[in-house]
Design a protein around this motif. Structure first.
Motif, short mmCIF file in Angstrom:
data_model
loop_
_atom_site.label_atom_id
_atom_site.label_comp_id
_atom_site.label_asym_id
_atom_site.label_seq_id
_atom_site.Cartn_x
_atom_site.Cartn_y
_atom_site.Cartn_z
N ASP A 276 -6.91 0.95 -11.84
CA ASP A 276 -8.14 0.40 -11.27
C ASP A 276 -8.12 0.47 -9.75
N LEU A 277 -6.96 0.24 -9.15
CA LEU A 277 -6.85 0.30 -7.69
C LEU A 277 -7.09 1.72 -7.18
N LEU A 278 -6.59 2.71 -7.93
CA LEU A 278 -6.79 4.10 -7.54
C LEU A 278 -8.28 4.47 -7.54
N ARG A 279 -9.04 3.89 -8.45
CA ARG A 279 -10.47 4.23 -8.59
C ARG A 279 -11.37 3.30 -7.79
N ALA A 280 -10.81 2.25 -7.20
CA ALA A 280 -11.63 1.20 -6.59
C ALA A 280 -12.28 1.67 -5.29
N ASP A 281 -13.48 1.17 -5.06
CA ASP A 281 -14.17 1.35 -3.79
C ASP A 281 -13.73 0.20 -2.87
N PRO A 282 -13.01 0.50 -1.78
CA PRO A 282 -12.49 -0.58 -0.92
C PRO A 282 -13.59 -1.44 -0.30
N ARG A 283 -14.84 -0.96 -0.30
CA ARG A 283 -15.94 -1.76 0.24
C ARG A 283 -16.42 -2.82 -0.76
N GLU A 284 -16.06 -2.66 -2.02
CA GLU A 284 -16.55 -3.58 -3.05
C GLU A 284 -15.44 -4.32 -3.80
N ALA A 285 -14.33 -3.64 -4.02
CA ALA A 285 -13.25 -4.22 -4.82
C ALA A 285 -12.18 -4.86 -3.93
N THR A 286 -11.51 -5.87 -4.47
CA THR A 286 -10.39 -6.49 -3.77
C THR A 286 -9.16 -6.43 -4.65
N VAL A 287 -8.01 -6.42 -4.01
CA VAL A 287 -6.75 -6.42 -4.76
C VAL A 287 -6.65 -7.67 -5.64
N SER A 288 -7.03 -8.81 -5.09
CA SER A 288 -6.92 -10.07 -5.84
C SER A 288 -7.76 -10.06 -7.10
N ALA A 289 -8.99 -9.53 -7.00
CA ALA A 289 -9.88 -9.51 -8.16
C ALA A 289 -9.32 -8.60 -9.25
N ILE A 290 -8.78 -7.45 -8.87
CA ILE A 290 -8.21 -6.54 -9.86
C ILE A 290 -6.96 -7.15 -10.47
N ALA A 291 -6.14 -7.80 -9.65
CA ALA A 291 -4.94 -8.46 -10.16
C ALA A 291 -5.30 -9.54 -11.17
N ARG A 292 -6.31 -10.36 -10.85
CA ARG A 292 -6.73 -11.43 -11.77
C ARG A 292 -7.24 -10.85 -13.07
N ARG A 293 -7.96 -9.74 -13.00
CA ARG A 293 -8.51 -9.12 -14.20
C ARG A 293 -7.40 -8.80 -15.20
N TRP A 294 -6.23 -8.47 -14.68
CA TRP A 294 -5.11 -8.09 -15.55
C TRP A 294 -4.06 -9.19 -15.69
N GLY A 295 -4.46 -10.44 -15.36
CA GLY A 295 -3.62 -11.59 -15.69
C GLY A 295 -2.61 -11.98 -14.64
N PHE A 296 -2.69 -11.41 -13.43
CA PHE A 296 -1.73 -11.75 -12.38
C PHE A 296 -2.37 -12.79 -11.47
N ALA A 297 -1.95 -14.04 -11.62
CA ALA A 297 -2.59 -15.14 -10.90
C ALA A 297 -2.11 -15.24 -9.46
N SER A 298 -0.86 -14.92 -9.21
CA SER A 298 -0.29 -15.06 -7.88
C SER A 298 -0.39 -13.74 -7.13
N HIS A 299 -1.10 -13.75 -6.01
CA HIS A 299 -1.27 -12.53 -5.22
C HIS A 299 0.08 -12.04 -4.70
N SER A 300 0.91 -12.96 -4.23
CA SER A 300 2.20 -12.55 -3.65
C SER A 300 3.12 -11.96 -4.72
N ARG A 301 3.13 -12.55 -5.90
CA ARG A 301 3.98 -12.02 -6.97
C ARG A 301 3.48 -10.66 -7.44
#
Length: 320
Positions: A276-301
Protein backbone atom coordinates in the motif's frame (compact mmCIF):
# COMPACT_ATOMS: atom_id res chain seq x y z
CA UNK A 1 -17.83 -4.96 11.11
CA UNK A 2 -16.13 -1.85 12.50
CA UNK A 3 -15.90 -2.06 16.29
CA UNK A 4 -17.59 0.57 18.41
CA UNK A 5 -15.49 1.85 21.27
CA UNK A 6 -17.66 3.64 23.82
CA UNK A 7 -16.24 5.97 26.46
CA UNK A 8 -18.31 7.39 29.27
CA UNK A 9 -18.05 8.84 32.76
CA UNK A 10 -20.40 8.28 35.67
CA UNK A 11 -20.53 10.21 38.93
CA UNK A 12 -23.06 10.07 41.76
CA UNK A 13 -23.55 10.41 45.52
CA UNK A 14 -26.79 8.42 45.55
CA UNK A 15 -26.17 4.85 46.84
CA UNK A 16 -29.19 3.42 45.01
CA UNK A 17 -28.16 4.93 41.68
CA UNK A 18 -24.56 3.82 42.21
CA UNK A 19 -25.59 0.27 43.02
CA UNK A 20 -27.84 0.04 39.97
CA UNK A 21 -25.12 1.47 37.71
CA UNK A 22 -22.45 -0.99 38.89
CA UNK A 23 -24.84 -3.96 38.72
CA UNK A 24 -25.83 -3.05 35.15
CA UNK A 25 -22.27 -2.31 34.01
CA UNK A 26 -20.90 -5.60 35.32
CA UNK A 27 -24.04 -7.71 34.81
CA UNK A 28 -24.27 -9.01 38.36
CA UNK A 29 -26.32 -8.55 41.50
CA UNK A 30 -24.55 -6.37 44.06
CA UNK A 31 -25.20 -5.56 47.71
CA UNK A 32 -23.34 -2.43 48.86
CA UNK A 33 -23.16 -1.03 52.36
CA UNK A 34 -21.17 2.02 53.47
CA UNK A 35 -20.20 2.76 57.02
CA UNK A 36 -21.63 6.27 57.05
CA UNK A 37 -24.48 5.63 54.62
CA UNK A 38 -23.27 8.02 51.93
CA UNK A 39 -20.36 8.32 49.54
CA UNK A 40 -19.28 9.68 46.16
CA UNK A 41 -18.27 7.40 43.29
CA UNK A 42 -16.59 8.43 40.03
CA UNK A 43 -16.32 5.83 37.27
CA UNK A 44 -14.60 6.26 33.89
CA UNK A 45 -15.21 3.45 31.42
CA UNK A 46 -13.96 2.48 27.96
CA UNK A 47 -15.90 -0.41 26.41
CA UNK A 48 -14.31 -2.09 23.38
CA UNK A 49 -16.76 -5.00 23.24
CA UNK A 50 -14.40 -7.92 23.90
CA UNK A 51 -12.82 -6.03 26.79
CA UNK A 52 -13.42 -2.95 28.89
CA UNK A 53 -11.08 -0.68 30.83
CA UNK A 54 -12.27 1.31 33.81
CA UNK A 55 -11.01 3.48 36.62
CA UNK A 56 -13.24 3.79 39.67
CA UNK A 57 -12.72 5.90 42.75
CA UNK A 58 -14.91 6.32 45.82
CA UNK A 59 -14.82 8.17 49.14
CA UNK A 60 -16.07 5.75 51.80
CA UNK A 61 -15.46 2.37 53.42
CA UNK A 62 -17.65 0.06 51.35
CA UNK A 63 -18.66 -3.56 51.99
CA UNK A 64 -19.67 -5.19 48.70
CA UNK A 65 -21.07 -8.67 48.01
CA UNK A 66 -21.49 -9.81 44.39
CA UNK A 67 -23.11 -12.93 42.96
CA UNK A 68 -20.32 -13.34 40.41
CA UNK A 69 -19.28 -11.86 37.08
CA UNK A 70 -19.17 -13.99 33.93
CA UNK A 71 -15.91 -12.40 32.79
CA UNK A 72 -12.32 -12.15 33.93
CA UNK A 73 -11.83 -8.99 35.98
CA UNK A 74 -8.21 -8.00 36.59
CA UNK A 75 -7.78 -5.22 39.13
CA UNK A 76 -4.95 -2.93 40.13
CA UNK A 77 -5.26 -0.76 43.21
CA UNK A 78 -4.04 2.72 42.42
CA UNK A 79 -4.61 4.32 45.82
CA UNK A 80 -7.26 2.17 47.53
CA UNK A 81 -6.80 -0.66 50.02
CA UNK A 82 -9.00 -3.66 49.23
CA UNK A 83 -9.82 -6.78 51.27
CA UNK A 84 -11.32 -9.50 49.07
CA UNK A 85 -12.72 -13.00 49.74
CA UNK A 86 -13.56 -15.52 47.01
CA UNK A 87 -13.62 -19.32 46.84
CA UNK A 88 -12.27 -19.75 50.39
CA UNK A 89 -9.40 -17.37 49.67
CA UNK A 90 -9.03 -14.05 51.53
CA UNK A 91 -6.47 -11.41 50.60
CA UNK A 92 -5.53 -7.80 51.25
CA UNK A 93 -4.21 -5.48 48.56
CA UNK A 94 -2.66 -2.04 48.61
CA UNK A 95 -1.56 0.61 46.16
CA UNK A 96 0.13 -0.91 43.10
CA UNK A 97 -1.03 -4.49 43.70
CA UNK A 98 -2.41 -6.51 40.75
CA UNK A 99 -4.99 -9.26 41.36
CA UNK A 100 -8.10 -10.97 40.03
CA UNK A 101 -11.23 -9.43 41.50
CA UNK A 102 -12.74 -12.94 41.63
CA UNK A 103 -12.80 -16.24 39.82
CA UNK A 104 -15.21 -15.91 36.87
CA UNK A 105 -18.78 -16.79 37.83
CA UNK A 106 -18.09 -17.22 41.56
CA UNK A 107 -19.52 -14.98 44.29
CA UNK A 108 -17.14 -12.77 46.22
CA UNK A 109 -17.08 -10.11 48.90
CA UNK A 110 -14.78 -7.17 49.35
CA UNK A 111 -14.17 -4.25 51.64
CA UNK A 112 -13.11 -1.28 49.55
CA UNK A 113 -11.46 1.54 51.46
CA UNK A 114 -11.47 5.11 50.05
CA UNK A 115 -9.39 5.42 46.90
CA UNK A 116 -9.09 4.44 43.28
CA UNK A 117 -8.99 1.05 41.53
CA UNK A 118 -8.21 0.25 37.88
CA UNK A 119 -10.13 -2.60 36.22
CA UNK A 120 -9.84 -4.63 33.03
CA UNK A 121 -12.91 -6.74 32.20
CA UNK A 122 -12.06 -9.41 29.65
CA UNK A 123 -14.60 -11.51 27.76
CA UNK A 124 -14.10 -15.22 28.48
CA UNK A 125 -14.44 -16.00 24.77
CA UNK A 126 -11.20 -14.10 24.14
CA UNK A 127 -9.44 -16.24 26.72
CA UNK A 128 -10.77 -19.33 24.94
CA UNK A 129 -9.40 -18.04 21.62
CA UNK A 130 -5.94 -17.75 23.09
CA UNK A 131 -5.95 -20.88 25.26
CA UNK A 132 -8.32 -23.46 23.79
CA UNK A 133 -7.46 -26.85 22.35
CA UNK A 134 -9.10 -28.98 19.65
CA UNK A 135 -12.91 -29.15 19.96
CA UNK A 136 -12.84 -32.91 20.58
CA UNK A 137 -10.42 -32.49 23.48
CA UNK A 138 -11.53 -29.13 24.87
CA UNK A 139 -11.48 -29.28 28.70
CA UNK A 140 -14.03 -26.51 29.15
CA UNK A 141 -13.37 -22.87 29.85
CA UNK A 142 -10.13 -21.91 31.51
CA UNK A 143 -10.19 -22.04 35.31
CA UNK A 144 -7.92 -19.80 37.34
CA UNK A 145 -6.32 -21.55 40.29
CA UNK A 146 -5.00 -18.49 42.12
CA UNK A 147 -6.25 -14.92 42.39
CA UNK A 148 -2.81 -13.37 42.59
CA UNK A 149 -0.04 -13.18 39.96
CA UNK A 150 2.43 -16.05 39.80
CA UNK A 151 5.40 -13.72 40.28
CA UNK A 152 6.10 -10.00 40.81
CA UNK A 153 7.68 -9.79 37.34
CA UNK A 154 4.42 -11.04 35.81
CA UNK A 155 2.49 -8.38 37.71
CA UNK A 156 4.81 -5.77 36.20
CA UNK A 157 4.25 -7.31 32.77
CA UNK A 158 0.48 -6.98 33.26
CA UNK A 159 0.85 -3.33 34.29
CA UNK A 160 2.96 -2.62 31.20
CA UNK A 161 0.41 -4.38 28.97
CA UNK A 162 -2.59 -2.54 30.39
CA UNK A 163 -0.73 0.78 30.10
CA UNK A 164 -0.01 0.14 26.43
CA UNK A 165 -3.59 -0.94 25.63
CA UNK A 166 -4.95 2.07 27.52
CA UNK A 167 -2.81 4.39 25.43
CA UNK A 168 -3.98 2.75 22.21
CA UNK A 169 -7.70 2.52 23.00
CA UNK A 170 -8.39 5.44 25.32
CA UNK A 171 -6.25 8.13 23.75
CA UNK A 172 -6.55 7.35 20.04
CA UNK A 173 -10.18 7.21 18.82
CA UNK A 174 -9.08 6.85 15.17
CA UNK A 175 -6.75 3.96 15.98
CA UNK A 176 -9.24 2.22 18.26
CA UNK A 177 -11.88 2.13 15.51
CA UNK A 178 -9.78 -0.34 13.50
CA UNK A 179 -11.02 -3.96 13.87
CA UNK A 180 -7.50 -5.42 13.68
CA UNK A 181 -6.26 -3.09 16.41
CA UNK A 182 -9.09 -3.97 18.81
CA UNK A 183 -8.76 -7.71 18.13
CA UNK A 184 -5.00 -7.60 18.66
CA UNK A 185 -5.42 -5.62 21.88
CA UNK A 186 -7.98 -8.09 23.25
CA UNK A 187 -5.74 -11.08 22.56
CA UNK A 188 -2.73 -9.24 24.00
CA UNK A 189 -4.66 -8.73 27.26
CA UNK A 190 -5.80 -12.36 27.28
CA UNK A 191 -2.27 -13.64 26.75
CA UNK A 192 -0.95 -11.36 29.50
CA UNK A 193 -3.66 -12.53 31.93
CA UNK A 194 -3.04 -16.20 31.15
CA UNK A 195 0.67 -15.65 31.70
CA UNK A 196 0.32 -13.65 34.91
CA UNK A 197 -2.29 -15.68 36.80
CA UNK A 198 -2.05 -19.47 37.42
CA UNK A 199 -4.68 -21.36 35.41
CA UNK A 200 -5.60 -24.68 33.83
CA UNK A 201 -5.03 -23.76 30.18
CA UNK A 202 -3.58 -26.75 28.33
CA UNK A 203 -0.39 -25.84 26.49
CA UNK A 204 1.37 -29.14 25.76
CA UNK A 205 0.65 -30.70 22.33
CA UNK A 206 -0.85 -34.20 22.31
CA UNK A 207 0.18 -37.13 20.12
CA UNK A 208 -2.55 -36.13 17.67
CA UNK A 209 -1.28 -32.56 17.61
CA UNK A 210 2.24 -33.70 16.76
CA UNK A 211 0.91 -35.89 13.94
CA UNK A 212 -1.19 -33.03 12.56
CA UNK A 213 1.70 -30.51 12.59
CA UNK A 214 2.47 -31.32 8.94
CA UNK A 215 3.42 -29.28 5.88
CA UNK A 216 -0.14 -29.84 4.59
CA UNK A 217 -1.48 -28.14 7.74
CA UNK A 218 0.99 -25.32 7.20
CA UNK A 219 -0.18 -24.80 3.60
CA UNK A 220 -3.85 -24.70 4.59
CA UNK A 221 -3.12 -22.24 7.40
CA UNK A 222 -1.05 -19.92 5.19
CA UNK A 223 -3.70 -19.98 2.44
CA UNK A 224 -6.31 -18.92 5.02
CA UNK A 225 -4.06 -16.11 6.29
CA UNK A 226 -3.39 -14.84 2.77
CA UNK A 227 -7.11 -14.66 2.05
CA UNK A 228 -8.10 -13.09 5.36
CA UNK A 229 -5.22 -10.83 6.41
CA UNK A 230 -7.57 -7.82 6.41
CA UNK A 231 -9.94 -9.47 8.90
CA UNK A 232 -9.65 -9.76 12.67
CA UNK A 233 -8.66 -13.43 12.89
CA UNK A 234 -7.17 -15.30 15.82
CA UNK A 235 -4.87 -18.30 16.05
CA UNK A 236 -7.97 -20.37 16.84
CA UNK A 237 -9.56 -19.21 13.55
CA UNK A 238 -6.41 -20.25 11.68
CA UNK A 239 -6.45 -23.68 13.32
CA UNK A 240 -10.13 -24.16 12.48
CA UNK A 241 -9.48 -23.26 8.83
CA UNK A 242 -6.63 -25.78 8.74
CA UNK A 243 -8.93 -28.37 10.37
CA UNK A 244 -6.53 -29.11 13.23
CA UNK A 245 -6.17 -28.09 16.87
CA UNK A 246 -4.63 -24.83 17.97
CA UNK A 247 -1.65 -26.69 19.42
CA UNK A 248 -1.11 -28.52 16.13
CA UNK A 249 -1.04 -25.35 14.03
CA UNK A 250 1.30 -23.68 16.54
CA UNK A 251 3.60 -26.69 16.43
CA UNK A 252 3.49 -26.77 12.61
CA UNK A 253 4.70 -23.17 12.36
CA UNK A 254 7.36 -23.70 15.01
CA UNK A 255 8.56 -26.96 13.47
CA UNK A 256 8.68 -25.88 9.81
CA UNK A 257 9.16 -22.10 9.93
CA UNK A 258 10.53 -21.36 13.40
CA UNK A 259 7.77 -18.86 14.17
CA UNK A 260 4.17 -18.65 15.45
CA UNK A 261 0.94 -18.35 13.43
CA UNK A 262 0.27 -14.80 14.64
CA UNK A 263 3.85 -13.69 13.97
CA UNK A 264 3.53 -15.06 10.43
CA UNK A 265 0.21 -13.20 10.03
CA UNK A 266 1.87 -9.97 11.19
CA UNK A 267 4.50 -10.52 8.50
CA UNK A 268 1.78 -10.88 5.85
CA UNK A 269 0.14 -7.68 7.08
CA UNK A 270 3.50 -5.89 7.02
CA UNK A 271 3.90 -6.97 3.40
CA UNK A 272 0.40 -5.67 2.59
CA UNK A 273 1.24 -2.36 4.28
CA UNK A 274 4.46 -2.20 2.22
CA UNK A 275 2.44 -2.76 -0.96
CA UNK A 276 0.00 0.00 0.00
CA UNK A 277 2.87 2.39 0.76
CA UNK A 278 4.41 1.72 -2.65
CA UNK A 279 1.12 2.65 -4.36
CA UNK A 280 0.19 5.53 -2.03
CA UNK A 281 -0.16 9.12 -3.14
CA UNK A 282 1.93 11.08 -0.59
CA UNK A 283 -0.49 14.03 -0.94
CA UNK A 284 -3.40 11.94 0.33
CA UNK A 285 -2.10 8.92 2.25
CA UNK A 286 -0.22 8.83 5.54
CA UNK A 287 2.02 6.16 6.98
CA UNK A 288 -0.05 6.07 10.19
CA UNK A 289 -3.33 5.49 8.35
CA UNK A 290 -1.88 2.62 6.31
CA UNK A 291 -0.29 1.11 9.42
CA UNK A 292 -3.61 1.27 11.29
CA UNK A 293 -5.41 -0.35 8.37
CA UNK A 294 -3.19 -3.40 8.82
CA UNK A 295 -3.44 -3.56 12.62
CA UNK A 296 -0.29 -1.69 13.68
CA UNK A 297 -1.40 0.67 16.43
CA UNK A 298 1.99 2.04 17.44
CA UNK A 299 3.63 4.25 14.82
CA UNK A 300 7.08 3.84 16.37
CA UNK A 301 6.84 0.05 16.52
CA UNK A 302 5.56 -0.13 12.96
CA UNK A 303 8.41 2.09 11.75
CA UNK A 304 11.03 -0.02 13.54
CA UNK A 305 9.60 -3.28 12.23
CA UNK A 306 9.25 -1.90 8.70
CA UNK A 307 12.81 -0.58 8.60
CA UNK A 308 14.17 -3.87 9.92
CA UNK A 309 12.39 -5.69 7.08
CA UNK A 310 12.86 -3.27 4.16
CA UNK A 311 15.96 -1.29 5.08
CA UNK A 312 14.24 2.11 4.94
CA UNK A 313 11.62 3.86 7.06
CA UNK A 314 8.04 3.69 5.73
CA UNK A 315 8.06 7.44 5.06
CA UNK A 316 10.84 6.90 2.54
CA UNK A 317 8.69 4.38 0.67
CA UNK A 318 5.59 6.54 0.50
CA UNK A 319 7.62 9.55 -0.70
CA UNK A 320 9.78 7.67 -3.20
Amino acid sequence: MTPTVETYRFESRDPAIIGNFLATTYDTHLRIRSGDGGYRLVHQHVDAGSFALATTGQSAHLDIAADGIDALVVARSRTARVERSCDRSANRFGAGDVYLAAKPGLPYTLRWHPGEVELCVLNLAVLAQVANTAPARRPGRVAFTDLGPAAPALARQWRDTIRYVNEVVSNNPIISAQPLVIGNAARLLAAAALTAFPNTAVTDPTIEDRRDASTATLRRAIAFMDGNADRDVSAADIAAAANVSLRAVQLAFRRHLGTTPMAYLRRIRLDRAHHDLLRADPREATVSAIARRWGFASHSRFTARYQASYGVPPSATVNA
